[in-house]
Design an enzyme around this catalytic site. Structure first.
Site, short mmCIF file in Angstrom:
data_model
loop_
_atom_site.label_atom_id
_atom_site.label_comp_id
_atom_site.label_asym_id
_atom_site.label_seq_id
_atom_site.Cartn_x
_atom_site.Cartn_y
_atom_site.Cartn_z
N ARG A 64 0.83 -1.36 -0.02
CA ARG A 64 -0.02 -0.10 0.05
C ARG A 64 0.80 1.29 -0.09
NH1 ARG A 64 -3.75 2.54 4.35
NH2 ARG A 64 -5.43 3.33 3.25
N HIS A 68 0.55 4.37 -2.49
CA HIS A 68 0.18 5.86 -2.04
C HIS A 68 1.38 6.56 -2.53
CE1 HIS A 68 -3.22 5.28 1.11
NE2 HIS A 68 -3.09 4.33 0.19
N ASN A 96 -3.62 9.41 4.51
CA ASN A 96 -2.70 8.21 4.32
C ASN A 96 -3.30 6.98 5.18
OD1 ASN A 96 -2.68 8.24 7.31
ND2 ASN A 96 -0.78 9.57 7.53
N HIS A 198 -6.24 -5.69 -2.57
CA HIS A 198 -7.08 -5.89 -1.56
C HIS A 198 -7.41 -7.32 -1.25
CE1 HIS A 198 -8.73 -1.55 -1.80
NE2 HIS A 198 -7.48 -1.58 -1.13
C1 HEM Z 1 -8.87 1.24 -6.50
C2 HEM Z 1 -8.94 2.08 -5.49
C3 HEM Z 1 -8.66 1.88 -4.09
C4 HEM Z 1 -9.26 2.24 -3.03
C5 HEM Z 1 -10.52 3.25 -3.05
C6 HEM Z 1 -8.51 1.95 -1.85
C7 HEM Z 1 -8.68 2.30 -0.63
C8 HEM Z 1 -8.38 1.45 0.67
C9 HEM Z 1 -8.77 1.85 1.79
C10 HEM Z 1 -9.88 2.66 2.09
C11 HEM Z 1 -7.98 0.81 2.81
C12 HEM Z 1 -8.25 0.69 4.40
C13 HEM Z 1 -7.40 1.48 4.98
C14 HEM Z 1 -7.52 1.47 6.56
O1 HEM Z 1 -8.76 1.48 6.93
O2 HEM Z 1 -6.59 1.20 7.23
C15 HEM Z 1 -7.22 0.09 1.77
C16 HEM Z 1 -6.08 -0.72 2.19
C17 HEM Z 1 -4.91 -1.47 1.50
N1 HEM Z 1 -4.91 -1.00 0.10
FE1 HEM Z 1 -6.20 0.11 -0.97
N2 HEM Z 1 -7.26 1.43 -2.07
C18 HEM Z 1 -7.34 1.26 -3.67
C19 HEM Z 1 -6.37 0.58 -4.35
C20 HEM Z 1 -5.18 0.00 -3.95
C21 HEM Z 1 -4.09 -0.24 -4.60
C22 HEM Z 1 -4.13 0.05 -6.30
C23 HEM Z 1 -3.35 -0.91 -4.00
C24 HEM Z 1 -1.94 -1.49 -4.18
C25 HEM Z 1 -1.51 -1.86 -5.50
C26 HEM Z 1 -3.96 -0.76 -2.70
C27 HEM Z 1 -3.30 -1.52 -1.53
C28 HEM Z 1 -3.88 -1.84 -0.26
C29 HEM Z 1 -3.50 -2.79 0.78
C30 HEM Z 1 -2.34 -3.59 0.72
C31 HEM Z 1 -4.22 -2.16 1.93
C32 HEM Z 1 -4.12 -3.16 3.09
C33 HEM Z 1 -3.23 -2.10 4.01
C34 HEM Z 1 -2.71 -2.72 5.40
O3 HEM Z 1 -3.33 -3.81 5.90
O4 HEM Z 1 -2.03 -2.08 6.07
N3 HEM Z 1 -5.03 -0.03 -2.57
N4 HEM Z 1 -7.24 0.69 0.62
C1 LIG Z 2 2.00 5.97 9.59
C2 LIG Z 2 1.66 7.47 9.82
O1 LIG Z 2 2.27 8.25 9.61
N1 LIG Z 2 0.19 7.67 9.96
C3 LIG Z 2 -0.23 9.06 10.18
C4 LIG Z 2 -1.32 9.38 9.46
O2 LIG Z 2 -2.06 10.69 9.57
C5 LIG Z 2 -2.57 10.73 11.09
C6 LIG Z 2 -3.12 12.20 10.96
O3 LIG Z 2 -3.79 12.46 10.00
C7 LIG Z 2 -1.26 10.46 11.87
O4 LIG Z 2 -1.85 10.66 13.34
C8 LIG Z 2 -0.73 9.41 11.76
O5 LIG Z 2 0.55 9.12 12.44
#
Ligand code: HEM
Ligand SMILES: CC(=O)N[C@H]1CO[C@H](CO)[C@@H](O)[C@@H]1O
Ligand SMILES: *[C@@H]1O[C@H](CO)[C@@H](O)[C@H](O)[C@H]1NC(C)=O
Length: 330
Positions: A64, A68, A96, A198
Site C-alpha cells: 500500500r 500511495h 494516508n 485488497h
Molecule cells: C482502487 C482504489 C482503491 C481504494 C479506494 C483503496 C482504498 C483503501 C482503503 C480505504 C483501505 C483501508 C485503509 C484502512 O482502513 O486502514 C485500503 C487498504 C489497502 N490498500 Fe487500497 N485502495 C485502492 C487501491 C489500492 C491499490 C492500487 C493498492 C496497491 C497496489 C492498494 C493496496 C492496499 C493494501 C495492501 C491495503 C491494506 C493495508 C494494510 O493492511 O496495512 N489499494 N485501501
Molecule cells: C503512519 C503515519 O504516519 N500515520 C499518520 C497518518 O495521519 C494521521 C493524521 O492524519 C497521523 O496521526 C498518523 O500518525
C-alpha cells in the site's frame, strides 16, 4: 530538399523535440545499478524476508505504501518523509489512511543494509528500494514475481496538501476510479488488476460503516453486499466500535496474494463500494469474471499494471536526489 543544412537542422530539431518529450520513465532500466550496486536486489530481498518472518503486516503495509507513494507526486519516496518543523508531510495527511508503520520500517531497514555495503553507499534511491521491496512482498505472499525497472530518484518535497484529491476513496464508483487511474497513465484494466491488492491486508471499520448501517433511507444495508457477509461485518464492526479495530479485506484467504479477490466479488464479498462496483458494473464485470477463473491471466495483468504504476511521475536529473535517510529530505 536541395539544402542539406536545412534538412540536418530540421532533423536535429525533430530529434531534440523527441528527446525532450520522452517521459522520464523511459530512463528506468532493470540493470540501472549493475555497476554501482550489483547486489542491491539480494540485499533488499534479505531484509524483506527477515521482516516478513517477524510480521506478516510487512506485506500489505509495503504494497500500500508503494501505491500511495506513486499516486502522490510520483514514485519518489515522498510518502516516506516525516513531518518536520512547520512542514506537514504526505504521510500525515488523513488520507494516508493509517499507513502501517511496518512498510516504512521495511524500507528504512533495507536502505540501511544497502548503505552498509561500501560500494553501494548513497547510490540507491529510497524510491527504488520501495519498488523492489514491494515486488518481494508480493512474491513472498504467493503472488507473481517480476523484474523491477530501476532508476527513480527521491523527491525533493513532501507536503500533506499534495495528497488532496490524489488518492481513490472507498466510496468511488467505476467512473471515478477509472478517471483517477487514467490521470496516472493507467487503464481501467490496470485499475482492476491493481485493486486485487485488497486480497491482503486490513481495513478500519469506518471505511465501510455506511455500507452496513446507513446506506440509503430505504436500504440501511448496501444491496450489492452479500447478506451473510453484511451480518458478519456488523458483528465485527458494531456501531461506535473502537476506531483502531481493523478487519481482513479478503475474508477467505487474507494472507495469500491470489485471485480469490475476484471470486469474492462474484459473491458480494467486496468490502468497499470501490471493490464491489468492479463486479456490479457491467463494463468491468467481464474482466472480474475472467480473472476469477484464470490465475495466470490475472497475474500477467497485475505485473503489467505494477510496472506501469512504477513509472508514474518518476524523477530524474535535477528533479530529485538520493536521500541518505528515507524519512528525511536532502
Ligand atoms: C482502487 C482504489 C482503491 C481504494 C479506494 C483503496 C482504498 C483503501 C482503503 C480505504 C483501505 C483501508 C485503509 C484502512 O482502513 O486502514 C485500503 C487498504 C489497502 N490498500 Fe487500497 N485502495 C485502492 C487501491 C489500492 C491499490 C492500487 C493498492 C496497491 C497496489 C492498494 C493496496 C492496499 C493494501 C495492501 C491495503 C491494506 C493495508 C494494510 O493492511 O496495512 N489499494 N485501501
Ligand atoms: C503512519 C503515519 O504516519 N500515520 C499518520 C497518518 O495521519 C494521521 C493524521 O492524519 C497521523 O496521526 C498518523 O500518525
Ligand atoms: C454469500 O456468501 C456466501 C459465502 O460466504 C456464499 O456461499 C453465498 O453464495 C453468497 N451469496 C450470494 C448471493 O452470492
Amino acid at each position: 530538399m536541395g539544402n542539406p543544412g536545412v534538412v540536418v537542422a530540421a532533423l536535429l530539431a525533430a530529434l531534440s523535440v523527441c528527446l525532450l518529450s520522452v517521459p522520464a520513465a523511459a530512463q528506468l532500466r532493470r540493470d540501472y545499478y549493475a555497476n554501482t550496486c550489483p547486489n542491491v536486489e539480494n540485499i533488499v530481498r534479505g531484509v524483506v524476508q527477515t521482516k516478513f518472518r517477524q510480521t506478516f503486516v510487512t506485506v500489505p503495509a509495503t504494497l500500500r505504501l508503494f501505491f500511495h507513494d506513486c499516486f502522490v507526486e510520483g514514485c519518489d519516496a515522498s510518502v516516506m518523509v516525516a513531518s518536520s518543523g512547520s512542514n506537514t508531510a504526505e504521510k500525515d495527511h488523513p488520507d494516508n489512511l493509517s499507513l502501517a508503520g511496518d512498510g516504512f520500517d521495511t524500507v528504512i531497514k533495507a536502505k540501511a543494509a544497502v548503505d552498509a555495503v561500501p560500494q553501494c553507499r548513497n547510490k540507491v534511491s529510497c524510491a527504488d528500494i520501495l519498488a523492489l521491496a514491494t515486488r518481494d512482498v508480493v512474491a513472498l505472499s504467493g503472488g507473481p514475481s517480476y523484474a523491477v525497472e530501476l532508476g527513480r530518484l527521491d523527491g525533493l518535497r513532501s507536503t500533506a496538501s499534495s495528497v488532496n484529491g490524489k488518492l481513490p476513496q472507498p466510496t468511488f464508483n467505476l467512473n471515478q476510479l477509472t478517471s483517477m487511474f487514467a490521470a496516472n497513465g493507467l487503464s481501467r484494466t490496470d485499475m482492476i488488476a491493481l485493486s486485487a491488492a485488497h486480497t491482503l491486508g486490513f481495513s478500519h471499520c469506518n471505511k465501510f460503516a455506511k455500507r452496513i448501517y446507513s446506506f440509503s433511507s430505504s436500504n440501511p444495508v448496501d444491496p450489492t453486499l452479500n447478506r451473510t457477509y453484511a451480518t458478519q461485518l456488523q458483528a465485527m464492526c458494531p456501531r461506535n466500535v473502537d476506531p483502531r479495530i481493523a478487519i481482513d479485506m479478503d475474508p477467505v484467504t487474507p494472507r495469500t496474494f491470489d485471485n480469490v479477490y475476484f471470486k469474492n466479488l462474484q459473491q458480494g464479498l467486496g468490502l468497499f463500494t470501490s471493490d464491489q462496483v468492479l463486479h456490479t458494473d457491467a463494463r468491468s464485470r467481464p474482466t472480474v469474471n475472467a480473472w476469477a477463473k484464470n490465475t495466470a491471466a490475472f497475474e500477467r495483468a497485475f505485473v503489467t499494471a505494477m510496472t506501469k504504476l512504477g513509472r508514474v511521475g518518476v524523477k530524474t536529473g535535477s528533479q530529485g536526489n538520493i536521500r541518505t535517510l528515507c524519512d528525511v529530505l536532502g
